[in-house]
Design an enzyme around this catalytic site. Structure first.
Site: not given
Ligand code: C5P
Length: 229
Positions: A22-24, A89
């Site tokens: 995933t993305n932060a 994102a």
């Protein structure tokens, strides 16, 4: 008034039933943009990956998990929208193969073969029809303006919002807005809500106000004609 589509938050790409890439991203910028657009009188549809926040209650929210799901939902919704703000994102890579069962540890390194996921802003940038607009975001750590300008052109954006890594999971932001020629039209610093309000005012000024007003076809009818009295 415009109907604005906002992509927000991260997406997940599962490796097996329990693990994912995933993305932060918190979704805070997308939520602030939705509130800013609603307060200017626009209609808002948000397509969001998994986040721990509530979007404004007047926004229509479509929840998705993966980048592919976000793309399908965004393409469908974009048909009824005037413009897109790509604040999500999305996870850019997915494992080539998703294991059906939990991958067991073996004591050996695990090799993952990753392939790129589709780019939502670039896809809608390519598909936008006359009068529709696309605003992208670029999060850069070096050669920021140059990289943002390349993304602006490649993804066929009408404006791009450039921010740095300090934006991730933070309450504040420091952004520049670049127009189609790569010129900085605004530099905004402050809370994400302050930044979102200024971005929406720039979109109103640079993109929405530039659209020709809708044509009124035929002679205007009086109330009595409308209600066939
Ligand atoms: O990840 P990147 O820096 O290229 O992101 C720039 C813009 O493209 C952002 O607006 C982001 O929401 C969008 N993007 C997207 N789909 C992806 C990757 C990025 O819409 N798969």
């Amino acid at each position: 008034m415009a109907h604005i589509l906002i992509t927000s938050g991260p997406t997940r790409q599962y490796l097996d039933p329990v693990r994912y890439l995933t993305n932060a991203s918190s979704g805070r910028m997308g939520s602030a943009l939705a509130a800013a657009a609603l307060s200017l009188g626009h209609e808002v549809t948000v397509i969001s990956g998994p986040v721990n926040l509530d979007y404004p209650s007047r926004a229509r929210v479509i929840q998705v998990i993966s980048t592919e799901e976000m793309l399908v939902a965004a393409r469908l919704a974009f048909a009824d929208c005037d413009g897109l703000i790509g604040a999500a994102a999305p996870c850019d890579y997915r494992p080539q193969r998703v294991a059906q069962e939990k991958i067991a540890k073996t004591g050996e390194p695990l090799r993952l073969h990753l392939v790129e996921t589709p780019d939502i802003v670039a896809t809608l940038g390519k598909e936008k029809r006359d009068g529709q607009w696309v605003v992208g975001f670029a999060l850069e750590t070096n050669d920021a303006r140059f990289r943002a300008t390349v993304k602006l052109e490649k993804k066929r954006c009408d404006l791009i919002v450039l921010n740095g890594p300090a934006a991730m999971n933070s309450m504040d932001n420091d952004v520049e807005i670049l127009d189609r020629r790569g010129q900085v039209v605004e530099h905004i610093v402050g809370t994400k809500q302050h930044v979102a309000d200024a971005i929406l005012r720039a979109i109103d000024r640079c993109l929405i106000a530039q659209q020709p007003s809708p044509q009124i076809s035929g002679p205007q009818r009086s109330d009595s004609q409308q209600f066939d009295l």
